[in-house]
Design a protein around this motif. Structure first.
Motif, PDB file in Angstrom:
ATOM      1  N   UNK A  10       0.813  -1.203   0.000  1.00  0.00           N
ATOM      2  CA  UNK A  10       0.000   0.000   0.000  1.00  0.00           C
ATOM      3  C   UNK A  10       0.843   1.248   0.000  1.00  0.00           C
ATOM      4  N   UNK A  11       0.188   2.355   0.286  1.00  0.00           N
ATOM      5  CA  UNK A  11       0.847   3.661   0.341  1.00  0.00           C
ATOM      6  C   UNK A  11       1.099   4.012   1.802  1.00  0.00           C
ATOM      7  N   UNK A  12       2.322   4.380   2.105  1.00  0.00           N
ATOM      8  CA  UNK A  12       2.695   4.722   3.471  1.00  0.00           C
ATOM      9  C   UNK A  12       3.655   5.892   3.442  1.00  0.00           C
ATOM     10  N   UNK A  13       3.626   6.697   4.475  1.00  0.00           N
ATOM     11  CA  UNK A  13       4.551   7.825   4.567  1.00  0.00           C
ATOM     12  C   UNK A  13       5.928   7.346   5.019  1.00  0.00           C
ATOM     13  N   UNK A  14       6.920   8.094   4.642  1.00  0.00           N
ATOM     14  CA  UNK A  14       8.281   7.786   5.077  1.00  0.00           C
ATOM     15  C   UNK A  14       8.329   7.712   6.595  1.00  0.00           C
ATOM     16  N   UNK A  15       9.034   6.706   7.083  1.00  0.00           N
ATOM     17  CA  UNK A  15       9.106   6.474   8.518  1.00  0.00           C
ATOM     18  C   UNK A  15       8.069   5.491   9.023  1.00  0.00           C
ATOM     19  N   UNK A  90      12.369   2.660  -0.847  1.00  0.00           N
ATOM     20  CA  UNK A  90      11.796   1.318  -0.696  1.00  0.00           C
ATOM     21  C   UNK A  90      10.620   1.090  -1.637  1.00  0.00           C
ATOM     22  N   UNK A  91      10.178   2.119  -2.322  1.00  0.00           N
ATOM     23  CA  UNK A  91       9.061   1.994  -3.249  1.00  0.00           C
ATOM     24  C   UNK A  91       9.389   0.978  -4.331  1.00  0.00           C
ATOM     25  N   UNK A  92       8.542  -0.038  -4.436  1.00  0.00           N
ATOM     26  CA  UNK A  92       8.784  -1.128  -5.373  1.00  0.00           C
ATOM     27  C   UNK A  92       7.605  -2.094  -5.328  1.00  0.00           C
ATOM     28  N   UNK A  93       7.597  -3.004  -6.278  1.00  0.00           N
ATOM     29  CA  UNK A  93       6.718  -4.163  -6.190  1.00  0.00           C
ATOM     30  C   UNK A  93       7.490  -5.242  -5.436  1.00  0.00           C
ATOM     31  N   UNK A  94       6.907  -5.755  -4.385  1.00  0.00           N
ATOM     32  CA  UNK A  94       7.537  -6.781  -3.560  1.00  0.00           C
ATOM     33  C   UNK A  94       6.984  -8.148  -3.954  1.00  0.00           C
ATOM     34  N   UNK A  95       7.903  -9.085  -4.192  1.00  0.00           N
ATOM     35  CA  UNK A  95       7.546 -10.432  -4.617  1.00  0.00           C
ATOM     36  C   UNK A  95       7.976 -11.457  -3.579  1.00  0.00           C
ATOM     37  N   UNK A 111      17.638 -19.011  -8.308  1.00  0.00           N
ATOM     38  CA  UNK A 111      17.593 -20.253  -7.528  1.00  0.00           C
ATOM     39  C   UNK A 111      16.206 -20.535  -6.945  1.00  0.00           C
ATOM     40  N   UNK A 112      15.268 -19.657  -7.188  1.00  0.00           N
ATOM     41  CA  UNK A 112      13.922 -19.853  -6.654  1.00  0.00           C
ATOM     42  C   UNK A 112      13.019 -20.431  -7.735  1.00  0.00           C
ATOM     43  N   UNK A 113      12.154 -21.336  -7.290  1.00  0.00           N
ATOM     44  CA  UNK A 113      11.366 -22.140  -8.224  1.00  0.00           C
ATOM     45  C   UNK A 113      10.000 -21.546  -8.551  1.00  0.00           C
ATOM     46  N   UNK A 114       9.425 -20.808  -7.659  1.00  0.00           N
ATOM     47  CA  UNK A 114       8.091 -20.274  -7.909  1.00  0.00           C
ATOM     48  C   UNK A 114       7.966 -18.907  -7.248  1.00  0.00           C
ATOM     49  N   UNK A 115       7.090 -18.101  -7.850  1.00  0.00           N
ATOM     50  CA  UNK A 115       6.970 -16.692  -7.493  1.00  0.00           C
ATOM     51  C   UNK A 115       5.505 -16.286  -7.403  1.00  0.00           C
ATOM     52  N   UNK A 116       5.267 -15.285  -6.552  1.00  0.00           N
ATOM     53  CA  UNK A 116       3.958 -14.667  -6.518  1.00  0.00           C
ATOM     54  C   UNK A 116       3.862 -13.556  -7.550  1.00  0.00           C
ATOM     55  N   UNK A 117       2.687 -12.920  -7.583  1.00  0.00           N
ATOM     56  CA  UNK A 117       2.438 -11.867  -8.567  1.00  0.00           C
ATOM     57  C   UNK A 117       2.911 -10.505  -8.100  1.00  0.00           C
ATOM     58  N   UNK A 118       3.178 -10.372  -6.825  1.00  0.00           N
ATOM     59  CA  UNK A 118       3.713  -9.121  -6.308  1.00  0.00           C
ATOM     60  C   UNK A 118       2.662  -8.240  -5.652  1.00  0.00           C
ATOM     61  N   UNK A 119       3.149  -7.388  -4.754  1.00  0.00           N
ATOM     62  CA  UNK A 119       2.294  -6.393  -4.108  1.00  0.00           C
ATOM     63  C   UNK A 119       3.046  -5.062  -4.090  1.00  0.00           C
ATOM     64  N   UNK A 120       2.353  -4.006  -4.453  1.00  0.00           N
ATOM     65  CA  UNK A 120       2.981  -2.701  -4.589  1.00  0.00           C
ATOM     66  C   UNK A 120       3.150  -2.033  -3.214  1.00  0.00           C
ATOM     67  N   UNK A 121       4.353  -1.538  -2.977  1.00  0.00           N
ATOM     68  CA  UNK A 121       4.635  -0.724  -1.795  1.00  0.00           C
ATOM     69  C   UNK A 121       5.095   0.645  -2.284  1.00  0.00           C
TER      70      UNK A 121
END
Length: 125
Positions: A10-15, A90-95, A111-121
């Motif tokens: 989601x959207x969060x303020x710095x800190x 830190x703004x990115x899509x986190x997987x 080296x990782x076999x499977x992944x999620x679709x990601x969540x936006x930060x």
């Protein structure tokens, strides 16, 4: 079929803080190494944190060390990433990612076999 579903972005303020969750299905979660990666616009995917199957071993990227905590609940087939003192960079899509057939933690995404679709930060200044 293996499925990873991230949530908590989601959207969060710095800190501020966020707790990301990743729920796994279709896999023997308790036997798998799990990790979080992120990808900012225009940049390559980068390692954030990884955790062994029993939580005994954890590894963090230097950029988040001291601000991030990875944990897991094998009873719930879920891995978490607590991020504190968030910065605009830190703004990115986190997987979320999983690695089966080994107990070795690694920061290498190949080296990782499977992944999620990601969540936006998104961290605002």
């Amino acid at each position: 079929q293996v499925q990873l579903v991230e949530s908590g972005g989601g959207l969060v303020q710095a800190g501020g803080s966020l707790r990301l969750s990743c729920a796994a299905s279709g896999v023997t979660f308790s036997r798998n190494v799990m990790a979080w990666f992120r990808q900012a616009p225009g940049k390559e995917r980068e390692f954030v944190a990884t955790i062994s199957w029993n939580g005994a071993n954890r590894l963090y990227a230097d950029s988040v060390k001291g601000r991030a905590t990875i944990s897991r609940d094998n009873a719930k087939n879920t891995v978490y990433l607590q991020m504190d003192s968030l910065k605009p960079e830190d703004t990115a899509v986190f997987y979320c990612a999983g690695r089966s057939g080994t107990s070795t933690i690694t920061r290498v995404p190949e080296n990782y076999d499977y992944w999620g679709q990601g969540t936006q930060v998104t961290v605002s200044s």
